[in-house]
Design an enzyme around this catalytic site. Structure first.
Site, short mmCIF file in Angstrom:
data_model
loop_
_atom_site.label_atom_id
_atom_site.label_comp_id
_atom_site.label_asym_id
_atom_site.label_seq_id
_atom_site.Cartn_x
_atom_site.Cartn_y
_atom_site.Cartn_z
N ARG A 1 -45.21 -27.89 -24.99
CA ARG A 1 -45.15 -29.50 -24.51
C ARG A 1 -45.94 -29.81 -23.28
NH1 ARG A 1 -41.63 -33.03 -27.18
NH2 ARG A 1 -43.61 -32.65 -28.72
N TYR A 2 -44.91 -28.64 -22.72
CA TYR A 2 -45.07 -28.77 -21.05
C TYR A 2 -45.22 -27.43 -20.85
CZ TYR A 2 -40.66 -32.15 -21.48
OH TYR A 2 -40.07 -32.38 -21.31
N ARG B 1 -42.99 -23.85 -19.72
CA ARG B 1 -42.06 -23.77 -21.27
C ARG B 1 -42.97 -24.41 -22.62
NH1 ARG B 1 -41.49 -27.39 -18.21
NH2 ARG B 1 -40.13 -29.43 -18.35
N CYS C 1 -27.77 -23.87 -40.03
CA CYS C 1 -26.97 -24.64 -39.09
C CYS C 1 -25.18 -24.82 -39.50
CB CYS C 1 -27.03 -26.31 -38.95
SG CYS C 1 -28.04 -27.00 -37.90
N CYS D 1 -25.36 -32.29 -38.21
CA CYS D 1 -25.58 -33.51 -37.44
C CYS D 1 -25.58 -34.96 -38.36
CB CYS D 1 -25.45 -33.49 -36.43
SG CYS D 1 -24.81 -32.31 -34.91
N CYS E 1 -29.26 -35.67 -36.46
CA CYS E 1 -30.22 -34.87 -36.14
C CYS E 1 -31.30 -35.57 -35.89
CB CYS E 1 -30.08 -33.82 -37.08
SG CYS E 1 -31.21 -32.71 -36.21
N ARG F 1 -34.16 -33.66 -36.07
CA ARG F 1 -35.26 -33.02 -36.53
C ARG F 1 -34.59 -33.46 -38.26
NH1 ARG F 1 -34.76 -28.41 -32.41
NH2 ARG F 1 -36.26 -29.36 -31.28
N ASP G 1 -32.97 -40.92 -30.60
CA ASP G 1 -34.48 -41.12 -30.66
C ASP G 1 -34.80 -41.92 -31.95
OD1 ASP G 1 -35.57 -38.63 -28.97
OD2 ASP G 1 -34.79 -37.31 -30.46
N ASP H 1 -36.83 -39.33 -24.94
CA ASP H 1 -37.72 -38.48 -25.16
C ASP H 1 -39.24 -39.14 -26.15
OD1 ASP H 1 -39.05 -35.99 -25.59
OD2 ASP H 1 -37.69 -34.37 -26.10
N LYS I 1 -39.91 -35.79 -21.95
CA LYS I 1 -38.48 -36.70 -21.77
C LYS I 1 -38.79 -37.11 -20.29
CE LYS I 1 -35.77 -32.52 -23.75
NZ LYS I 1 -36.92 -31.74 -23.79
C1 LIG Z 1 -36.72 -30.75 -24.14
C2 LIG Z 1 -38.07 -29.55 -24.48
C3 LIG Z 1 -37.80 -28.85 -23.63
C4 LIG Z 1 -37.15 -28.53 -22.26
O1 LIG Z 1 -37.73 -29.51 -21.64
P1 LIG Z 1 -37.01 -29.02 -19.71
O2 LIG Z 1 -37.08 -30.64 -19.29
O3 LIG Z 1 -37.02 -28.08 -19.24
O4 LIG Z 1 -34.62 -29.51 -20.52
C5 LIG Z 1 -39.16 -27.61 -23.66
N1 LIG Z 1 -40.17 -27.95 -24.69
C6 LIG Z 1 -39.70 -29.08 -25.66
C7 LIG Z 1 -40.87 -29.19 -27.24
C8 LIG Z 1 -38.35 -29.92 -25.17
O5 LIG Z 1 -37.96 -30.96 -25.97
#
Ligand SMILES: *Cc1c(COP(=O)(O)O)cnc(C)c1O
Length: 434
Positions: A121-122, A125, A134, A138, A141, A143, A302, A339, A346
């Protein structure tokens, strides 16, 4: 460590022959996880009315139940219906109420997925789902769509494909292992995944998201932390949602993790009826830092299907942040995030502290309601930036400079890019222009 009376009772109700020391074996808890209403009734010593049991059963048919005996032992039997542990663990018929705006995958984790098990997504990372198991299911959850879905347990080939994607994508410097719970994997299997990731040059840090310190603290064994220690820099985020979950057993688990040099964070989900209260949250964050866990995120619940009864208005979260910021140590304060539905990631939200602004002054207010001003400099020579770092006066170490082009709002603010607005694709007004 002594078991509580309640824990002894539960243990004996499950097994009259095994030695009590089995309680400390996490595999015993997995084997004896409570997976149906009848077992819950038996261990809890209650009988639901037929009508209630039927409603619970209907819920469990859609969203399965699994509770570790340990987590069950934390429920206060006198007022269980309002108990934060009970509410997170036991099905509520309200889970079947689906709102118009509910979605099975609101965060588009499956759509932002270049290969199965990876959500990218980012820019720098990724999320890598390595387990579909699990300790506890929860009720809140995000998911939920996948809980108990045994067919989608990622196998070695699938994980290998995820790792391959990471290896071939040099921009990725941070990998988050999640699931399911990565700590439900065997030590040597997790060791293999961590080693594979660590061997990739551009992967600088690995994170693990796990709820085992909360629902299955005995999973944090000496052997596990000795294995984890080999893979620094490794960060762990856990999920305590209520101060009652911080017990002697979970504290011991946290000590083992922290003593092995792993920075610990906590992600709390804001849940109606569980922790939507400034006093509970303040007590939670204080207990966390006492145990060397840094509150990281507070999540707005969510829009996943089955969670409507847990959701609060955003205002509740803002009220909680208002009660923390300024009132307690800065490192006790999580970032409150929503989110974004549709996969926007986020988005942090906060009370407003910037009240007004002129060309040379900003007006601010503090946590007490004191209104103050900050005088801005009379002259400021902004560094014009064309991203040509060779001609810049600032002492940027070029060896480490990252000259990626700016994206998003950062791009609107940059000098070297002519973009003046960002327009969503599909904007009707722009479509008319063509
Ligand atoms: C939460 C999340 C992250 C990490 O986000 P940070 O703000 O760096 O903690 C990375 N990828 C996805 C898909 C996420 O939901």
């Amino acid at each position: 460590m002594e078991l509580t009376l309640r824990q002894k009772e539960i243990f004996r109700a499950i097994s009259s022959v095994e030695p009590l020391s089995q309680w400390y074996d996490w595999k015993w808890h997995m084997r004896n996880s409570i997976k149906d209403i009848e077992t819950f009734e038996k261990l809890f010593g209650i009988r639901f009315s037929n009508k209630k049991r039927e409603a619970f059963q209907k819920t469990v048919d859609k969203f399965p139940i699994a509770i570790t005996p340990y987590y069950l032992s934390l429920i206060n039997t006198d007022d269980f219906e309002n108990d934060p542990v009970f509410m997170q663990a036991f099905p509520a018929p309200l889970e079947l109420d689906v709102m118009d705006w509910d979605m099975s995958d609101p965060l588009h984790e499956d759509r932002d997925s270049p290969v199965a098990g990876v959500t990218h997504r980012y820019p720098d990372r990724v999320l890598l789902l390595v387990s579909n198991i699990c300790g506890m299911y929860c009720r809140h959850c995000t998911r939920k769509r996948r809980v108990g879905d045994v067919d989608s347990i990622p196998g070695r080939t699938e994980i290998m494909a995820g790792i391959e994607y990471i290896r071939n994508t040099p921009k990725i410097r941070d990998v988050l292992l999640s699931g399911g719970d990565p700590f439900l994997l065997a030590d040597d299997y997790l060791d293999w995944i961590l080693s594979e990731l660590q061997a990739i040059d551009h992967v600088e840090v690995i994170r693990i998201g796990t709820r085992t310190p909360v629902v299955l603290p005995y999973r944090i064994t000496g052997e596990l932390v000795n294995m984890l220690k080999k893979h620094h820099p490794l960060w762990i985020n856990t999920q305590f949602n209520h101060p009652r979950e911080i017990t002697r057993s979970s504290r011991e688990a946290l000590v083992k993790l922290a003593d092995s040099g792993i920075p610990l964070g906590n992600q709390t989900v804001l849940l109606a009826g569980v922790n939507d209260c400034p006093r509970i949250m303040r007590s939670l964050v204080h207990k966390l830092v006492k145990n060397r866990v840094r509150p990281y995120y507070l999540y707005q619940c969510d829009l996943s299907e089955g969670l409507s009864h847990f959701r609060t208005p955003v205002g509740k979260g803002i009220e909680i942040m208002e009660s923390l910021i300024g009132h307690t140590s800065g490192f006790c304060i999580p970032t409150y995030v929503i989110d974004a539905p549709g996969g926007g990631g986020k988005i942090p939200v906060m009370p407003n502290y910037l009240i007004s602004w002129s060309t040379n002054k900003v007006v601010l207010r503090n946590y007490e309601g004191v209104i103050t001003t900050y005088q801005e400099p009379h002259s400021y020579n902004p560094q014009f930036c064309n991203r040509n770092c060779d001609t810049c006066d600032l002492q940027l170490e070029l060896g480490d400079a990252d000259d990626n082009r700016a994206v998003g709002i950062e791009r609107l603010l940059s000098d070297y890019d002519q973009t003046i607005s960002l327009v969503p694709s599909g904007n009707e007004r722009y479509a008319r222009r063509d």
